[in-house]
Design a protein around this motif. Structure first.
Motif, PDB file in Angstrom:
ATOM      1  N   LYS A 356       0.835  -1.223   0.000  1.00 24.05           N
ATOM      2  CA  LYS A 356       0.000   0.000   0.000  1.00 24.05           C
ATOM      3  C   LYS A 356       0.861   1.260   0.000  1.00 24.05           C
ATOM      4  O   LYS A 356       0.462   2.296  -0.510  1.00 24.05           O
ATOM      5  CB  LYS A 356      -0.897   0.011   1.237  1.00 24.05           C
ATOM      6  N   ASN A 358       3.567   1.556  -1.565  1.00 22.42           N
ATOM      7  CA  ASN A 358       4.388   1.536  -2.794  1.00 22.42           C
ATOM      8  C   ASN A 358       5.884   1.446  -2.482  1.00 22.42           C
ATOM      9  O   ASN A 358       6.702   2.150  -3.086  1.00 22.42           O
ATOM     10  CB  ASN A 358       4.128   2.784  -3.660  1.00 22.42           C
ATOM     11  N   ASP A 360       9.528   0.411  -2.631  1.00 27.07           N
ATOM     12  CA  ASP A 360      10.376  -0.119  -3.716  1.00 27.07           C
ATOM     13  C   ASP A 360      11.377  -1.125  -3.117  1.00 27.07           C
ATOM     14  O   ASP A 360      12.380  -0.736  -2.520  1.00 27.07           O
ATOM     15  CB  ASP A 360      11.110   1.045  -4.398  1.00 27.07           C
TER      16      ASP A 360
END
Length: 413
Positions: A356, A358, A360
């Protein structure tokens, strides 16, 4: 103008309050049964904790119920075996005070402070570790052994049939159940698993026969223990962040912004005091129950006074000795089957926290933080500082916070 979320205490709402307790029942009793605490005390402290939370947030009370937190299962089990219940309670009291401290920091520095100190890259892997570190106990119990795998209590063949039926029933109720039934998969799994256990003749009813109808729960006061405090304290960071998610969820359901009023500073304070008060009686830490938030969504019962009735019902049940006796008869494989799913779900919530946000995970910095939290938490790493051992999820959480603060952010290419 009256809003649906206004606090209105009415006798007619008592039935709905009992219904919400029914929804929370399965998860509420699992924690004390798994950790060696007393289920009757857990009912009492869930009720009292909810009332404490309501008192702290009385300006605009969210319609939520607080009860036994799954995040603390592993540390409580370890603490009870190592130092005993009273010493473990001192660690849980301190965990509640950490919430209180965080609530004052939010008061001083604003809501964003928590997200900076405890971003998803730290909280996600800690939640994953909580689920994964518990998974061996679930497998042992599903196969008819004690939680540590030391003793085979029920033959493996019988245990596997019972645990798999309990597991599948829990999964199918959560997937296919309608209305309020969709919210009680744990209770459904326990009931059907219990019925299959009766068929195999492995249920021992002697605890029910020996229990009185009316009892005073076996309360345990905390006993100060530095090791227990330092072992349990860091684990509170994961439920503290989950608390924000729960507040967002109930705000969305009721269309009332509880992060604005009473504000995160008060809801966190209420949650922390509810946990510390629970530990004074020998109960597990309290946390907001998303199952009950689901029930609020289905019933559209936004009046927070209904949760007062839920709390009162929990306190009354605490004094029913036969209930504690009945819970003590639930066979290991029934619990094990349900835990296979629950602990896997906890790990999945950790993964979803990273997704959720994002995060990386091709970035070396993020990979290092996630890797160290998981391996330090689950691998059995122990650090000794001044004669005090740090290990498990607590160590993983400390390492994650430390790495997140000192590792440089990657340069923008």
């Amino acid at each position: 103008m009256n809003k649906p979320t206004d606090y209105k205490f009415r006798v007619k709402d008592s039935i709905l309050g009992v219904q919400f307790l029914f929804v929370a029942f399965g998860a509420l009793v699992l924690v004390p049964i798994l950790t060696g605490l007393n289920p009757n005390v857990a009912f009492f402290t869930a009720g009292v904790g909810t009332l404490v939370f309501q008192f702290i947030t009385k300006g605009n009370i969210p319609p939520i119920f607080l009860a036994s937190s799954f995040a603390f299962i592993a540390p409580i089990s370890h603490g009870v075996k190592t130092w005993g219940i009273a010493a473990t309670m001192s660690g849980l009291f301190a965990a509640g005070l950490l919430y209180v401290l965080l609530s004052f920091l939010v008061r001083l520095k604003g809501d964003n402070f928590l997200h900076k100190l405890l971003p998803p890259i730290v909280v996600g892997p800690v939640i994953m570790a909580i689920g994964l570190i518990l998974s061996p106990a679930a497998v042992h119990m599903a196969m008819g052994r004690t939680g540590d795998g030391a003793v085979q209590v029920i033959p493996v063949e019988q245990a596997m049939i019972i645990s798999m039926i309990a597991l599948l029933v829990t999964v199918f109720i959560s997937l296919l159940g309608k209305g309020i039934f969709k919210l009680i998969p744990i209770l459904g799994g326990i009931i059907i698993g219990y019925a299959v256990s009766l068929y195999y003749g492995i249920v021992d009813f002697s605890p029910v026969k020996q229990a009185a109808w009316f009892i005073i729960p076996e309360f345990t006061a905390p006993e100060f223990n530095w090791q227990a405090i330092l072992f349990i304290l860091p684990i509170a960071i994961a439920p503290a962040i989950e608390h924000i998610g729960d507040m967002l969820a109930i705000s969305k359901v009721t269309k009332e912004d509880y992060l604005k009023k009473p504000g995160l500073k008060n809801t966190l304070l209420g949650d922390g005091l509810a946990t510390s008060v629970a530990s004074l009686f020998g109960g597990p830490p309290n946390t907001t129950y998303s199952e009950v938030t689901g029930a609020v969504t289905v019933t559209k019962a936004y009046n927070p006074a209904i949760m007062t009735w839920t709390a009162i019902a929990a306190i009354i049940l605490a004094f029913v000795g036969k209930l504690g006796g009945l819970l003590a008869t639930i066979p290991l494989p029934v619990m094990g089957g349900i835990m296979l799913l629950l602990f896997g779900i906890i790990a999945s919530i950790g993964i979803s926290t990273l997704i959720k946000a994002n995060t990386d995970l091709s970035c070396p910095r993020n990979m290092a933080i996630v890797a160290m939290i998981l391996v330090f938490s689950i691998g059995g790493m122990t650090f000794n500082f001044g004669g005090v051992a740090f290990s498990g999820i607590g160590l993983g959480a400390i390492v994650g916070i430390f790495l997140n603060l000192i590792l440089p952010q990657p340069r923008e290419s």
